[in-house]
Structure formats: structure tokens, C-alpha cells
Design an enzyme around this catalytic site. Structure first.
Site, short mmCIF file in Angstrom:
data_model
loop_
_atom_site.label_atom_id
_atom_site.label_comp_id
_atom_site.label_asym_id
_atom_site.label_seq_id
_atom_site.Cartn_x
_atom_site.Cartn_y
_atom_site.Cartn_z
N ARG A 1 0.81 -1.22 0.00
CA ARG A 1 0.00 0.00 0.00
C ARG A 1 0.84 1.27 0.00
O ARG A 1 0.37 2.32 -0.42
CB ARG A 1 -1.02 -0.05 1.13
CG ARG A 1 -2.09 -1.13 0.86
CD ARG A 1 -3.08 -1.31 1.97
NE ARG A 1 -2.52 -1.88 3.17
CZ ARG A 1 -2.39 -3.18 3.42
NH1 ARG A 1 -2.79 -4.05 2.52
NH2 ARG A 1 -1.88 -3.60 4.55
N GLU B 1 3.61 -9.40 14.78
CA GLU B 1 2.85 -9.96 15.91
C GLU B 1 2.50 -11.42 15.65
O GLU B 1 2.34 -12.20 16.57
CB GLU B 1 1.56 -9.17 16.10
CG GLU B 1 1.79 -7.73 16.52
CD GLU B 1 0.49 -6.95 16.54
OE1 GLU B 1 -0.45 -7.38 17.23
OE2 GLU B 1 0.44 -5.91 15.86
#
Length: 186
Positions: free
Chosen positions: A72, A109
Site C-alpha cells: 500500500r 505480531e
């Protein structure tokens, strides 16, 4: 720093940008409120306002390269680079660049990842802006900074369209400033 802290408080463009982002609950996994910027790209005014705000901030900072984080960051980086007279450097996922690369691995994560850049894409001493759509933990931006600095570049700042207000990863950005336009929508 959120843009509202930098003289843009009350700027109607920020609300338009925020309103143009769609929230997709539980994507890509339960509990995640995915901030979908593709609807921002479909809104000509909101997309233009996003680019304009970044350009207003960076046009006088003598930035010679804008590095966009896959994927992005590729949507926001090139128009910013063109408008400020800088080159665009794609920071890609493994196996996407055809020539010799340098890379930086990092932890997420939920796993590990890696950013790659062509050798010679930035020159020592070049002033670089890193652009991505969203910052949550700072892991990807930190990897981008380390990669660019290993190549000898000076990272001036990281800019993101969306930033989690509780962002705890600021210290992980190696002391580099962070500029964010809007908070995530719920």
C-alpha cells in the site's frame, strides 16, 4: 505526530480522508478491524487531499527519495515523490525484485517477514521519506529504516495515512519522527 498536532486541527480534509476509509471487521482474522484504504483510492477528492497534505509537509525538506513499503505504500509514495521532485524506491517482499537486493528481516505480531530493496536504489547521504498506509506496532517501518540506513541513506521521517493512537512502537523507529494523518476508524 498526528497531523492535527501540526497545524491541521479542524482541517476538513482530514475528516474527508477518515470518512473515505472503510472498516472491515474481523479481517484477516477475528478481532482485527481492518482499515481498507482501497475506498480512499476510489474517492478522487479524499485521495488527492491525502497526497496534497503529505506534499505540503515534505516539499521543502530536500528529500531525494520516497521509499514505499509494499504494497500500500506503493499507492501513496509515487505521487508524493513526483510532486516533491524525488525518486520512488519500492521496498518489496522477498522474491519480487529481479536484480541484486539487500534485505532486512523483522518480526510481526503473528510471524516473520522481510523487506528487500535493489542494491544501489539509494545512495549514501540521500534524504529519504518512508511512506506506508498504516502504522500499528512500528515493526515494518523499523525494518524499512534499518534497510535504508544500511545502504547509507538518511531517513528523514516516516509518513502514514493511518496511525493507531496507542502506537507503542515509536521507540522502535530508531528515533525517527512519524507523521500520521488520521486515526483508525471503528
Amino acid at each position: 505526530m498526528f497531523s492535527e498536532e501540526n497545524g491541521l486541527r479542524g482541517d476538513p480534509r482530514l475528516q474527508g480522508i477518515s470518512d473515505a476509509i472503510t472498516v472491515v471487521p474481523h479481517f484477516p482474522q477475528p478481532g482485527i478491524m481492518f482499515q481498507d484504504i482501497t475506498t480512499l483510492l476510489l474517492d478522487h477528492k479524499a485521495f488527492k487531499d491525502t497526497i496534497d497534505i503529505f506534499v505540503e509537509r515534505y516539499r521543502d525538506m530536500e528529500i531525494s527519495a520516497v521509499a514505499g513499503v509494499e504494497a500500500r505504500g506503493f499507492m501513496f509514495g509515487p505521487p508524493i515523490a513526483l510532486a516533491i521532485g524525488a525518486k520512488f524506491v519500492p521496498l518489496r517482499k522477498p522474491g519480487k525484485l529481479p536484480a541484486k537486493v539487500i534485505y532486512e528481516a523483522y518480526e510481526l505480531e503473528y510471524g516473520n517477514d522481510c523487506l528487500q530493496m535493489h542494491v544501489g536504489a539509494v545512495e549514501p547521504g540521500e534524504r529519504v521519506l518512508v511512506i506506508d498506509d498504516l502504522v500499528a506496532t512500528g515493526g515494518t517501518l523499523s525494518a524499512a529504516i534499518r534497510l535504508l540506513e544500511r545502504a547509507g541513506a538518511e531517513v528523514v521521517e516516516c509518513g502514514c495515512v493511518i496511525g493507531v493512537p496507542e502506537f507503542k512502537g515509536r521507540c522502535r523507529l530508531n528515533g525517527k519522527p512519524l507523521y500520521v494523518l488520521v486515526e483508525p476508524r471503528q
